[in-house]
Design an enzyme around this catalytic site. Structure first.
Site, mmCIF file in Angstrom:
data_model
loop_
_atom_site.group_PDB
_atom_site.id
_atom_site.type_symbol
_atom_site.label_atom_id
_atom_site.label_comp_id
_atom_site.label_asym_id
_atom_site.label_seq_id
_atom_site.Cartn_x
_atom_site.Cartn_y
_atom_site.Cartn_z
ATOM 1 N N LYS A 1 31.103 37.758 43.234
ATOM 2 C CA LYS A 1 30.244 36.590 43.050
ATOM 3 C C LYS A 1 30.780 35.389 43.824
ATOM 4 C CE LYS A 1 28.728 35.691 38.904
ATOM 5 N NZ LYS A 1 28.644 35.186 37.520
ATOM 6 N N GLU B 1 41.635 41.151 44.302
ATOM 7 C CA GLU B 1 41.687 42.590 44.579
ATOM 8 C C GLU B 1 40.557 43.008 45.516
ATOM 9 O OE1 GLU B 1 42.996 41.904 40.246
ATOM 10 O OE2 GLU B 1 41.457 41.161 41.621
ATOM 11 N N GLU C 1 35.511 42.791 26.875
ATOM 12 C CA GLU C 1 35.612 41.536 27.623
ATOM 13 C C GLU C 1 34.677 40.482 27.031
ATOM 14 O OE1 GLU C 1 36.628 41.176 32.078
ATOM 15 O OE2 GLU C 1 34.443 40.922 32.011
#
Length: 755
Positions: A366, A372, A518
């Site tokens: 995004k 990573e 999450e």
């Protein structure tokens, strides 16, 4: 009531003298004052301290002001300094400290005439008892409830509501029941199911009664669940820590709803369909051969580079469609791989046997800053450069970006064509909710075609409508969410398993794991007050029957794990073998139906004795049962059904967050580890540059010790400031050795080549 006493807990050891209007009184004395003076006492007292987990005193109470009743005969409290730290004056007589006050008897206190011993006194005493202890019959919480309005934030917690306390009592009663008995109640079982558009939910094997469900619905009403759901669909900024809307539902909304949902002046659904049209045009162009790679070859291999929700959701969908009949035909001649882990081995495996000239790289980030993802993106860019040279057109023809509009400059700086190869999504789409956005649409449509992806969106939209419109007692995601709250917060089951009896759903548990953990792995409410009730289950799972031979032993005889069984009436590919009495799918589904009953009912010692089991083995072979589960049954695992499953679990997660008053749409918990990783990386870089003898000093001895051990025992070759390439990295395969590239790179890439 003329004045309310505002009080707070004070340890008995605090032997301070209070003068003026501040007096030191025991719990018992305060209760007498409350009774005799008709004063509303708002206090923490030993008699109800159990509700707060406080040991019984003696306690002392500090109060600011006590105003007696009008009559001159009412009890008075001296407002002059008391003679010593331990004495309190009552009606002109001093009592020596808390211990003596506890021993006071009613006759020692001069009573006003209207409160002389008798019927009036007993009635008044009873009223005061109800005030302090609460009404057992009605469940009122007494002063403990009143106090919750004084402690900052406590009254805002859902656990302080009467509906929550009623459910706590319900849970205590339910713990004395057994599913073996509940499942014999035909009326109960006949009502504990819900259906919608081919999805069948059976929740009769939950440790809950019809009355339990009614009380959960009452809690949902108290928490304004319907209002919160509508707020999400309407684009209100319910992600309050980031001031963002939450509109993953808009990603699959009907085009005819354009002009109905706006965020900051943007027509959300119109924006979504503009991007979907762009994706359809681009992916059809690649699949038709109209859009080709740098050397003119057709692009047949897709590598999706992303992590977290940018990877888990799309991979779950890919694995499902891989064996779906329409998916098999659509994907012929193409391949899709995912590169997520920053481990260089993942890069090596991803690139194995791929021809760079036929490979299209999709970067999903995004912000276009995810550490990573961007490291892996640079590795893939280097890989393409190493084979096809340093022309800027290599990147422009072989890279696609899925990112936020705010990241446009970063996308362009990477070398990607932002006019034709850039597909945007928005801040109101969270990563773990993004599979219906460009993050999933681009790689899946490249492999399977846009039409199949569109069917997936339609399935998700079907559940969205059901979630928004269906009454809660027939609403599949709401029922699952409420039972999630029941199991976690009231029954104490902090672990939950997703058990799909379909091999094609092998990646669904991992997606649910991120989606739920999450989202609801939080400890603070929207009021900024820490929860005092359990939230956020540990989720795991594995397809059946593999899981049966892995961890079902624990499910049956270890700790209790609430389980979701997911099955299908028809298989994607069934087998009927010679000399077999049932099909392979029937064999699978026999286990699907048997396991929930085994978990619920167990096996008793008496049943084992009837079977002739040795008495010494009976304790080891007894199954207690009483382990809750629910079953989801769908017609067939298609793209449409996959969309339904996705939306069901997304909405279940949201329901639980709404009920707990937490924010299911931020993820600040992942930030601290990332920050520390940057600091450690700097330490490693410094150590590599300094060479032998350098000792890391982070200020954390345990970290220093293991870091220094790693540095001393790892490859000494640095990955910085080298002229002849990077000797410790190898990405390209022998298959393509003939494509040796030039060393220079006009886009400022690494000076070395990945050989």
């Amino acid at each position: 009531l003329k004045t309310a006493c505002v009080t707070m807990i004070e340890s008995q050891r605090s032997r301070r003298r209070y003068n003026g209007s501040q007096q030191r009184l025991s719990v018992t004395t305060m209760l007498y004052l409350c009774t005799l003076g008709n004063v509303l006492l708002v206090s923490t007292v030993s008699s109800f301290s159990n509700s707060f987990g406080i040991r019984r005193p003696p306690f002392a109470v500090k109060y600011t002001r006590l105003c007696a009743h009008d009559t001159e005969n009412d009890l008075k409290v001296s407002r002059s300094p008391i003679p010593n730290d331990n004495e309190v004056e009552i009606n002109g007589e001093y009592v020596n400290g808390v211990e003596d006050i506890y021993n006071l008897k009613i006759p020692q206190i001069h009573l006003p005439p209207r409160l002389a011993p008798g019927v009036a006194w007993h009635h008044h005493h009873a009223a005061t008892t109800r005030l302090i202890h609460g009404d057992e019959t009605s469940g009122e919480g007494g002063v403990g409830r009143i106090l919750s309005n004084l402690i900052p934030g406590r009254s805002q917690l859902v656990s302080s509501t009467q509906e929550w306390k009623t459910l706590e009592k319900e849970a205590e009663e339910m713990k004395n029941t057994h599913l073996r008995d509940l499942l014999q109640d035909k009326e109960r079982c006949d009502q504990m199911f819900a259906t919608h558009d081919g999805v069948y939910l059976d929740y009769s094997r939950q440790r809950a009664s019809l009355e339990t469900m009614e009380k959960l619905l009452e809690l949902a009403e108290k928490q304004e669940l319907k209002k919160k759901i509508k707020a999400m669909f309407n684009g209100e900024k319910i992600n309050f820590t980031e001031d963002r809307a939450v509109l993953h539902t808009a990603l699959r909304a009907d085009r005819k709803l354009e002009g109905t949902v706006f965020v900051d002046g943007m027509d959300v659904i119109k924006e979504v369909h503009e991007v979907l049209d762009q994706i359809k045009y681009f992916t059809n162009g690649v699949r038709s051969g109209e859009i080709r790679g740098y050397t003119g070859k057709r692009l047949r291999n897709i590598v999706s580079v992303g992590i977290g929700g940018s990877y888990l959701g799309p991979e779950f969908l890919h694995e499902t469609l891989k064996t779906e009949p329409e998916g098999i035909n659509s994907a012929l001649g193409y391949s899709l791989r995912f590169l997520a882990n920053v481990d260089p081995v993942d890069v090596e495996r991803t690139c194995a046997d791929l021809d760079p000239e036929e490979t299209l790289i999709v970067i999903v980030s995004k912000t276009f800053t995810t550490a990573e993802t961007m490291l892996n993106a640079r590795a893939m860019r280097q890989w393409l450069w190493d084979f096809m040279g340093d022309d800027k057109e290599v990147v422009r023809k072989h890279f696609v970006a899925c990112a936020s509009v705010s990241a446009t400059e970063k996308v362009e700086a990477f070398g990607i064509d932002t006019e034709n190869y850039f597909f945007r999504f928005w801040d109101w789409v969270g990563g773990r909710y993004s599979v219906c956005s460009a993050a999933g649409a681009v790689p899946i449509s490249l492999l399977y075609g846009f039409d199949l992806f569109e069917k997936f969106l339609q399935g998700a939209n079907s559940i969205d409508k059901h979630f928004l419109e269906a009454p809660f007692n027939k609403n599949i995601p709401v029922i699952m969410g409420l039972l999630g709250v029941w199991n976690m917060s009231f029954m104490g089951y902090n672990t939950r398993a997703a058990l799909p009896y379909a091999e094609a759903l092998l990646k669904l548990p991992a997606h649910i794991q991120q989606l739920d953990m999450e989202s609801n792995g939080k400890c603070m409410t929207k009021f900024g007050v820490e929860v005092d009730y359990p939230v956020g289950e540990i989720d795991f799972g594995e397809p059946g029957t593999n899981g049966q031979h892995s961890f079902y032993q624990l499910l049956h005889m270890g700790q209790t794990v609430a389980s979701d069984f997911i099955g299908f009436v028809q298989s994607q590919h069934d087998l009927c073998l010679d000399d077999e009495s049932v099909s392979s799918h029937d064999e699978l589904m026999a286990n699907f139906f048997a396991q929930p009953d085994a978990l619920a009912c167990g096996k008793t010692a008496e049943e084992l004795r009837v079977e002739g089991v040795n008495e010494d083995l009976i304790p080891h072979r007894t199954f207690k049962g009483n382990r809750p589960s629910m079953s989801l049954l769908l017609p067939k695992l298609t793209a449409y059904a996959t969309g339904q499953l996705l939306a069901i679990y997304e909405h279940r997660t949201a329901v639980q967050g709404f009920m707990w008053d937490i924010n299911s749409f931020d993820q600040w918990g992942v930030e601290l580890g990332k920050k520390l990783a940057i600091d450690v990386k700097e330490e490693l870089l410094e150590a590599r540059r300094a060479g032998d003898g350098y000792k890391v000093d982070t200020g954390r001895p345990a970290t220093d010790r293991i870091l220094n051990y790693y540095i001393e025992n790892s490859d000494e070759s640095p990955c910085v400031e080298v002229d002849s390439g990077n000797p410790t990295t190898k990405v390209t395969r022998k298959t393509h050795r003939e494509h040796y590239p030039p060393i220079g790179h006009d886009l400022g890439g690494s000076n070395g080549k990945l050989s």
